[in-house]
Design a protein around this motif. Structure first.
Motif, PDB file in Angstrom:
ATOM      1  N   PRO A  47      35.464  49.021  78.677  1.00 52.75           N
ATOM      2  CA  PRO A  47      34.687  48.633  77.490  1.00 52.75           C
ATOM      3  C   PRO A  47      34.934  47.162  77.154  1.00 52.75           C
ATOM      4  CG  PRO A  47      36.063  50.567  77.045  1.00 52.75           C
ATOM      5  CD  PRO A  47      36.481  50.040  78.376  1.00 52.75           C
ATOM      6  N   PRO A  48      34.041  46.574  76.363  1.00 51.42           N
ATOM      7  CA  PRO A  48      34.125  45.131  76.119  1.00 51.42           C
ATOM      8  C   PRO A  48      35.347  44.703  75.306  1.00 51.42           C
ATOM      9  CG  PRO A  48      32.342  46.126  74.832  1.00 51.42           C
ATOM     10  CD  PRO A  48      32.823  47.160  75.777  1.00 51.42           C
ATOM     11  N   GLN A  85      16.722  46.141  82.892  1.00 52.94           N
ATOM     12  CA  GLN A  85      18.029  45.514  82.737  1.00 52.94           C
ATOM     13  C   GLN A  85      18.235  45.051  81.295  1.00 52.94           C
ATOM     14  OE1 GLN A  85      16.795  43.244  86.708  1.00 52.94           O
ATOM     15  NE2 GLN A  85      18.782  42.572  85.976  1.00 52.94           N
ATOM     16  N   PRO A  86      19.480  45.011  80.833  1.00 52.00           N
ATOM     17  CA  PRO A  86      19.765  44.403  79.522  1.00 52.00           C
ATOM     18  C   PRO A  86      19.443  42.914  79.582  1.00 52.00           C
ATOM     19  CG  PRO A  86      21.640  45.692  80.331  1.00 52.00           C
ATOM     20  CD  PRO A  86      20.699  45.534  81.482  1.00 52.00           C
ATOM     21  N   SER A  87      19.138  42.340  78.416  1.00 55.07           N
ATOM     22  CA  SER A  87      18.671  40.957  78.431  1.00 55.07           C
ATOM     23  C   SER A  87      19.801  39.928  78.500  1.00 55.07           C
ATOM     24  CB  SER A  87      17.809  40.683  77.193  1.00 55.07           C
ATOM     25  OG  SER A  87      18.518  40.977  76.015  1.00 55.07           O
ATOM     26  N   ARG A  88      20.951  40.213  77.897  1.00 56.03           N
ATOM     27  CA  ARG A  88      21.976  39.172  77.781  1.00 56.03           C
ATOM     28  C   ARG A  88      23.263  39.562  78.494  1.00 56.03           C
ATOM     29  NH1 ARG A  88      22.590  39.246  71.501  1.00 56.03           N
ATOM     30  NH2 ARG A  88      23.227  41.307  72.225  1.00 56.03           N
ATOM     31  N   ASP A 118      25.823  41.541  76.701  1.00 58.39           N
ATOM     32  CA  ASP A 118      25.645  42.983  76.490  1.00 58.39           C
ATOM     33  C   ASP A 118      26.382  43.818  77.537  1.00 58.39           C
ATOM     34  OD1 ASP A 118      23.997  42.315  74.405  1.00 58.39           O
ATOM     35  OD2 ASP A 118      22.141  42.620  75.528  1.00 58.39           O
ATOM     36  N   VAL A 119      26.783  43.191  78.647  1.00 55.37           N
ATOM     37  CA  VAL A 119      27.467  43.957  79.701  1.00 55.37           C
ATOM     38  C   VAL A 119      28.832  43.354  80.041  1.00 55.37           C
ATOM     39  CG1 VAL A 119      25.348  44.898  80.707  1.00 55.37           C
ATOM     40  CG2 VAL A 119      26.204  42.709  81.532  1.00 55.37           C
ATOM     41  N   TRP A 142      19.401  40.272  82.723  1.00 59.22           N
ATOM     42  CA  TRP A 142      18.340  39.403  83.241  1.00 59.22           C
ATOM     43  C   TRP A 142      18.977  38.182  83.898  1.00 59.22           C
ATOM     44  CZ3 TRP A 142      14.798  38.679  78.290  1.00 59.22           C
ATOM     45  CH2 TRP A 142      14.314  39.927  77.887  1.00 59.22           C
ATOM     46  N   ARG A 183      30.002  56.897  79.081  1.00 57.78           N
ATOM     47  CA  ARG A 183      30.557  56.218  77.911  1.00 57.78           C
ATOM     48  C   ARG A 183      29.463  56.035  76.875  1.00 57.78           C
ATOM     49  NH1 ARG A 183      32.325  50.490  79.305  1.00 57.78           N
ATOM     50  NH2 ARG A 183      31.229  49.687  77.493  1.00 57.78           N
ATOM     51  N   GLN A 206      34.408  53.292  71.201  1.00 55.21           N
ATOM     52  CA  GLN A 206      33.917  54.346  72.083  1.00 55.21           C
ATOM     53  C   GLN A 206      33.917  55.690  71.367  1.00 55.21           C
ATOM     54  OE1 GLN A 206      35.866  51.680  73.720  1.00 55.21           O
ATOM     55  NE2 GLN A 206      33.720  51.105  73.841  1.00 55.21           N
ATOM     56  N   ARG A 256      24.706  52.685  72.008  1.00 55.09           N
ATOM     57  CA  ARG A 256      24.200  52.469  73.377  1.00 55.09           C
ATOM     58  C   ARG A 256      25.027  53.334  74.307  1.00 55.09           C
ATOM     59  NH1 ARG A 256      26.721  46.383  74.595  1.00 55.09           N
ATOM     60  NH2 ARG A 256      28.847  47.118  74.953  1.00 55.09           N
ATOM     61  N   TRP A 305      26.101  54.519  78.480  1.00 51.92           N
ATOM     62  CA  TRP A 305      26.313  54.042  79.858  1.00 51.92           C
ATOM     63  C   TRP A 305      26.287  55.244  80.790  1.00 51.92           C
ATOM     64  CZ3 TRP A 305      27.689  48.773  80.898  1.00 51.92           C
ATOM     65  CH2 TRP A 305      27.858  47.976  79.746  1.00 51.92           C
ATOM     66  N   PRO A 337      18.816  48.379  77.256  1.00 48.31           N
ATOM     67  CA  PRO A 337      18.491  47.047  76.734  1.00 48.31           C
ATOM     68  C   PRO A 337      18.794  47.008  75.241  1.00 48.31           C
ATOM     69  CG  PRO A 337      16.661  47.961  78.012  1.00 48.31           C
ATOM     70  CD  PRO A 337      17.617  49.080  77.755  1.00 48.31           C
ATOM     71  N   ASP A 353      12.356  44.145  74.153  1.00 45.23           N
ATOM     72  CA  ASP A 353      12.547  44.029  75.606  1.00 45.23           C
ATOM     73  C   ASP A 353      11.840  45.134  76.384  1.00 45.23           C
ATOM     74  OD1 ASP A 353      14.153  41.870  75.057  1.00 45.23           O
ATOM     75  OD2 ASP A 353      16.032  42.980  75.249  1.00 45.23           O
TER      76      ASP A 353
END
Lengths: 364, 364
Positions: free
Chosen positions: A230-231, A338-341, A344-345, A356, B284, B297, B329, B331, B339, B344
């Protein structure tokens, strides 16, 4: 090592030891089947050079008959299969994530990917010859000859595993050839695994043993590395229990031509690139010349019955004087995009960079 | 029609004729298997009520033996199969797209979805009994008794098709039951198709004929409607050749509790919702209480061996006084995520609304 690098003067080398290198994007995009000399190289430690006549691979673990074969045994006993498949590093396009925040790992551009014809035996045939016990929940672990240098852990033989179900699908290859020739040293000669659709980490090179077992591989690459976190997780707080092992790769696409920061003449420019979705056709590729505000549809190039290959696309766009942000995004047959930014991933290991793809160009 | 609506006082009705209605989200989220009374209803025209004793379904086209069966014939001849699967409208969550720009179609909230036990015969068994000729590229078209009112075209019997390969997968059901009872009128009694993983449009209700043929269905629903168009296309410029038929559904997720615009007490609030990925596990679910800047999460609830069901999730979050944007969101096992912005994925028909789901709440 240096000799090998000197054979490839045109690769972009991220690290010489271990050797990690990728081709320039225009050359990558020039052929649907990537030239072996242009194929990205990802190693984790030394680069073994076993004697192709003497090297053996053993099939063991949850099988009724443990078997050991030389390359020649395999070639004689099993039907030769050819699978055309993309191989891609889980870190392909990591550089885009590093523009958001630092990550571990090499700053791969979109070139840590290639499409090749892999030649070998079906892993399913090989496992059946050892009387594999097919039960749900089993894994097939691959042991390799190379000694990986593992961050924060001891050096150890490289290893990784896949679910038995995937191994028995018929599409996984115990490969001795690539693009009509024997495997080259840097691609795992004399024998490697090729797992279509999965991240390259599972396509173990210099494979010496194949073990059917109740759990995933115990190797560092399986248990600690190649996890999608996770981020909020950092190198200091990382907890493998909160990561997900990376097998199948997400939908992705990239602009290969023109290159980033190119200066172009005003008028029509052809934009070219690739798109790839695991196990699903690409149905549409959108290209924007204004940062994603408006989109045009690229032409998808014919690829025939190649479910594991990428899709090449191109589009002619008109560009006027000034700076432009070119963007690509792909859509798969499930209407997924796909996610834009990159934000985001983002994850601290820099895996699965599939937002993108954007490049800036200047028109004079 | 009105009588039927009065049986369901708690559904949110978007249209009475044809009847289109969805349940409130808290009730949808209250049971892993959706109560039949809470299951969304999507009709395109009239609601037939054929006699269950006399109704027949014919299997024809590219089969060696054309066959016609009553419901009782089917129940006597074929093994009864039960498949637990999500059904969802291609327009689920369309309201989020309509906040970007107007679209055609009803403003579905995230309730045009449900998870049910479908009971019937395997369509593969039924087709084999008619000696279907299994060849690549064939389609199975379903003809129905309802007369659809088609925008910009003549009223005509509802119809749709799926690839023969999917029809033969064993997971597609010619269903006569739902959640332990006979099908209800609004869900296609006495016989409907259920195609797990595909948009609801393919799960044809009141089915009267099943035709194996070289091309997709010729019906309006297949050829002109339920196409995913690029964002630049409008009702005036629409060209079916530039649309993609919607079969598999993309990764999606939604917050069901609290509801949008709710006022909550300060302190801990449990957020609950669903996530769904076609044919892949959800690995996730991330929840944000600040519009997507930071993520936590959620706990994924146990669902057993249910590949076609949704995944329920929940998480307790602390909310302080003020306005908050809650976001979810998901996964999937291929490291794919949704997105971030409805813009988008906007398309003028409002299909496949699968961006991050956001709701605003107020804490007093």
């Amino acid at each position: 090592m240096l000799g090998l690098f000197q054979d490839k003067p045109d690769l972009i080398v991220h690290s010489r030891d271990p050797l990690n290198a990728e081709p320039p994007l225009a050359r990558l995009r020039s052929r649907f089947l990537t030239d072996t000399a242009d194929f990205y190289i990802r190693t984790h430690g030394n680069m073994p050079e076993p004697d192709a006549e003497k090297h053996r691979v053993t099939v063991k673990g949850d099988v009724a008959r443990e078997r050991t074969w030389t390359l020649r045994d395999l070639q004689g006993r099993f039907e030769t299969r050819t699978v055309t498949a993309v191989m891609q590093c889980a870190g392909n396009r990591r550089a885009d994530l590093q523009e958001v925040r630092a990550t571990t790992g090499d700053p791969w551009a979109p070139g840590a990917i290639g499409n090749a014809e892999w030649i070998g035996a079906s892993l399913a045939d090989v496992l059946r010859e050892a009387d594999v016990r097919e039960r749900p929940g089993l894994h097939v672990a691959f042991e390799a000859l190379d000694i990986a240098r593992n961050e924060g852990a001891k050096d150890a033989p490289y290893g990784a595993s896949i679910p038995l179900e995937k191994a028995m699908s018929g599409e996984v290859i115990l490969a001795w050839g690539m693009n009509g020739s024997s495997l080259r040293r840097e691609h795992g000669a004399p024998l490697r695994i090729v797992v279509p659709g999965y991240a390259g980490v599972r396509s173990v090179k210099w494979v010496s043993a194949i073990r059917v077992q109740p759990k995933p591989s115990n190797a560092f690459q399986q248990r600690h590395d190649y996890l999608l976190f996770p981020p909020d997780m950092s190198p200091e707080t990382q907890d493998p229990a909160r990561g997900t092992a990376i097998y199948e790769m997400p939908l992705n696409s990239a602009i290969c031509e023109p290159g980033p920061e190119t200066t172009l003449p005003a008028g029509s420019t052809t934009v070219r690139g690739y798109a790839i979705a695991t196990g699903r056709p690409i149905v549409r590729v959108d290209v924007s010349v204004n940062g994603g505000r408006d989109w045009q549809q690229a032409t998808l190039e014919e690829k025939g019955d190649q479910p594991w290959s990428w899709t090449f696309w191109h589009i002619a766009v008109d560009l006027w004087k000034g700076e432009h942000e070119l963007v690509v995004r792909a859509w798969d047959a499930a209407g997924q995009t796909q996610p834009s930014r990159p934000d985001d991933v983002w994850n601290f290991k820099g895996y699965l960079s599939a937002a993108w793809h954007r490049i800036r160009v200047r028109v004079d």
